[in-house]
Design an enzyme around this catalytic site. Structure first.
Site, PDB file in Angstrom:
ATOM      1  N   PHE A 249     -12.678 -63.965  -9.526  1.00  0.00           N
ATOM      2  CA  PHE A 249     -14.023 -63.809 -10.074  1.00  0.00           C
ATOM      3  C   PHE A 249     -14.616 -65.165 -10.437  1.00  0.00           C
ATOM      4  O   PHE A 249     -13.985 -65.985 -11.083  1.00  0.00           O
ATOM      5  CB  PHE A 249     -13.962 -62.921 -11.320  1.00  0.00           C
ATOM      6  CG  PHE A 249     -15.289 -62.727 -12.002  1.00  0.00           C
ATOM      7  CD1 PHE A 249     -16.349 -62.140 -11.340  1.00  0.00           C
ATOM      8  CD2 PHE A 249     -15.471 -63.128 -13.318  1.00  0.00           C
ATOM      9  CE1 PHE A 249     -17.575 -61.949 -11.968  1.00  0.00           C
ATOM     10  CE2 PHE A 249     -16.684 -62.947 -13.959  1.00  0.00           C
ATOM     11  CZ  PHE A 249     -17.743 -62.354 -13.291  1.00  0.00           C
ATOM     12  N   GLU A 250     -15.841 -65.412  -9.965  1.00  0.00           N
ATOM     13  CA  GLU A 250     -16.586 -66.624 -10.303  1.00  0.00           C
ATOM     14  C   GLU A 250     -17.853 -66.195 -11.045  1.00  0.00           C
ATOM     15  O   GLU A 250     -18.801 -65.701 -10.416  1.00  0.00           O
ATOM     16  CB  GLU A 250     -16.914 -67.418  -9.044  1.00  0.00           C
ATOM     17  CG  GLU A 250     -17.883 -68.579  -9.208  1.00  0.00           C
ATOM     18  CD  GLU A 250     -17.572 -69.496 -10.368  1.00  0.00           C
ATOM     19  OE1 GLU A 250     -18.265 -69.400 -11.401  1.00  0.00           O
ATOM     20  OE2 GLU A 250     -16.628 -70.309 -10.248  1.00  0.00           O
ATOM     21  N   PRO A 251     -17.888 -66.333 -12.378  1.00  0.00           N
ATOM     22  CA  PRO A 251     -19.002 -65.771 -13.156  1.00  0.00           C
ATOM     23  C   PRO A 251     -20.354 -66.385 -12.867  1.00  0.00           C
ATOM     24  O   PRO A 251     -21.379 -65.790 -13.197  1.00  0.00           O
ATOM     25  CB  PRO A 251     -18.575 -66.034 -14.610  1.00  0.00           C
ATOM     26  CG  PRO A 251     -17.596 -67.159 -14.538  1.00  0.00           C
ATOM     27  CD  PRO A 251     -16.881 -66.984 -13.229  1.00  0.00           C
ATOM     28  N   ARG A 252     -20.401 -67.558 -12.210  1.00  0.00           N
ATOM     29  CA  ARG A 252     -21.686 -68.205 -11.912  1.00  0.00           C
ATOM     30  C   ARG A 252     -22.224 -67.831 -10.550  1.00  0.00           C
ATOM     31  O   ARG A 252     -23.377 -68.145 -10.230  1.00  0.00           O
ATOM     32  CB  ARG A 252     -21.525 -69.730 -11.984  1.00  0.00           C
ATOM     33  CG  ARG A 252     -21.005 -70.275 -13.301  1.00  0.00           C
ATOM     34  CD  ARG A 252     -20.624 -71.743 -13.122  1.00  0.00           C
ATOM     35  NE  ARG A 252     -19.562 -71.892 -12.144  1.00  0.00           N
ATOM     36  CZ  ARG A 252     -19.296 -73.014 -11.463  1.00  0.00           C
ATOM     37  NH1 ARG A 252     -20.065 -74.083 -11.649  1.00  0.00           N
ATOM     38  NH2 ARG A 252     -18.307 -73.047 -10.600  1.00  0.00           N
TER      39      ARG A 252
END
Length: 488
Positions: A249-252
């Site tokens: 997961f890459e929140p940006r």
């Protein structure tokens, strides 16, 4: 009896739909040339190249074109929509300015949708879905063939702050559509391979995670099923050449957030394909892959696709070289060593960003037995030798053109001195390097980061030349490179 009849009926319907799908998707590949947008045949396309094409669709019945935003430098971001269905499908490309393969494929798809051909299947699509294409989200980056926008940021890491007008446009359109499916279209490095195989990851997919736990809800599951369907199609044309991106997961990132916001997000990455520098075969695979996905969404058949088809796609790995030389003898300080050499050919743009040349590099040395090459040479029995300098100093470029280059390579010559090298000449169009009168080639040593130029000798004769990372087989006069270097 009734239950048996229902079972048989359902099987017949299933096989009938599958047969129809197979015919449709195979026909997409076979008839592709009828819809290919020939004006977009190079990777370095610009915003201005697209506008006449978009204008032409604006004038066609059934298409709607809207300006939905502008880039930092003021270039219009235009959304092209078609279809009457209730399911909204949103497709955007070239978020990174140097990733144009899917942008080209979008215009091929639009040509297909605008044509009178493929009647029943196309009408089934247009009655069931409404398609929205936002090609070239980062036109300022495309202008200079750069990943980032004019602000210097990666738009795909701007989903939280929304600093860029391009990122704000992407989100605003998604929110206004509340699209059920979203296609995030990119290019990836040509050096990715399908894990533990020598095959390039020509197409890579991902249904991005929407949280750190990588949970699978219905939104993400639907994306996985569509990807599994696409993979089954592409295996017919690039078997073993499909990879899957890491789903951390890459929140940006936009893909992860679009999944989180309720749109089934499907990442498609265009990688490498042997002898396809301008990615035209990969463009074709994008066309087939995306239209196949749209068809399965329109018919709802993706719901019957097993999630195992998604999980079985091998992970992307990054173990490819443009040229790999195996087991060659490397003499150093009185000793012989057996060496593998990994070579890559980075691109350098011309000043106008319309074309490029290669400035190749040795990127790894030693035991490279777990790596692969688009081109691989078994160097067993060959001995590395330094490239020599032509004994004469030539007056100008006209004098170079009179040389017999294969004769030079037979003599182990890889450098030619020229008195008047034009300052505006960035690279050598010949299979030898051009050097100034004062330039002295460094002592030959294999080192990471250096230009790969050397000869492979056997029996005291040069058998292969490596000039700027391109391989030439001297006895057979086989091999071709886009360019060599200029050293001043």
């Amino acid at each position: 009896m009734i239950r048996s009849f229902i079972t048989i009926f359902l099987l017949v319907v299933t096989f009938s739909l599958q047969g129809q799908t197979d015919r449709f998707t195979s026909n997409l590949y076979e008839t592709y040339d009828s819809y290919k947008e020939e004006s977009l045949n190079k990777r370095r396309i610009k915003h201005a190249d697209l506008q006449p094409l978009i204008d032409s669709f604006d004038a066609r019945s059934g298409f709607e074109v809207r300006t939905v935003g502008r880039s930092i430098e003021g270039r219009a971001l235009r959304l092209i929509s078609i279809g009457q269905g209730e399911t909204d499908v949103y497709l955007w490309s070239q978020m990174h300015g140097n990733e144009p393969t899917a942008t080209q494929a979008i215009f091929d798809i639009l040509n297909f949708l605008a044509s009178p051909d493929q009647g029943s299947e196309k009408q089934a699509i247009l009655k069931s879905v409404r398609l929205h294409f936002l090609p070239m989200l980062n036109p300022d980056g495309a202008e200079v063939f750069a990943r980032h926008n004019t602000l210097g940021i990666d738009i795909n890491r701007d989903a939280l702050r929304l600093q860029s007008p391009e990122g704000r446009t992407l989100k605003r359109v998604r929110d206004s559509l509340d699209a059920e499916f979203g296609f995030n279209l990119h290019d990836q490095s040509t050096y990715y391979n399908a894990e533990r195989t020598p095959k390039p990851a020509t197409i890579s997919y991902l249904a991005p995670a929407y949280n750190y736990e990588k949970e699978i809800n219905l939104v993400r599951e639907n994306a996985m099923r569509v990807i599994a369907f696409m993979n089954g199609i592409i295996q017919n044309y690039a078997p073993g050449q499909v990879g899957k991106y890491n789903d951390d997961f890459e929140p940006r990132a936009f893909g992860d957030n679009i999944q989180k916001w309720g749109t089934s997000a499907i990442l498609i990455e265009s990688g490498g394909y042997a002898d396809d520098v301008e990615k035209q075969e990969i463009r074709k695979l994008n066309y087939v892959s995306i239209l196949s996905a749209i068809y399965t969404i329109a018919t709802g058949s993706y719901a019957n696709t097993s999630l195992e088809g998604y999980e079985s796609i091998p992970e992307n790995d990054r173990k490819l070289f443009d040229l790999k030389i195996e087991g060659v003898t490397y003499p150093l300080l009185g000793e012989d060593y057996i060496m593998d050499i990994g070579i890559q050919r980075p691109e350098v743009d011309d000043a106008d960003h319309q074309d490029f040349w290669y400035s190749s590099r040795i990127v790894d040395l030693g035991d490279l037995s777990t790596y692969y090459g688009y081109q691989t040479l078994d160097g067993s029995g060959y001995r590395l030798e330094a490239a020599r300098v032509y004994p004469e100093v030539l007056a100008d470029l006209k004098a170079i053109e009179k040389l017999d280059f294969w004769a030079l390579l037979r003599e182990g010559i890889g450098y030619v001195r020229v008195k008047n090298l034009p300052l505006n000449l960035s690279n050598s169009p010949y299979p030898v390097h051009l050097i100034s009168e004062s330039y002295k080639p460094a002592e030959f040593r294999l080192r990471n980061g250096t230009n790969p130029t050397f000869f492979l000798n056997s029996g005291g004769k040069a058998q292969y030349a490596v000039i700027n990372g391109f391989l030439y087989h001297i006895p057979k006069q086989e091999g071709k490179g886009k360019n060599s270097m200029i050293f001043r």
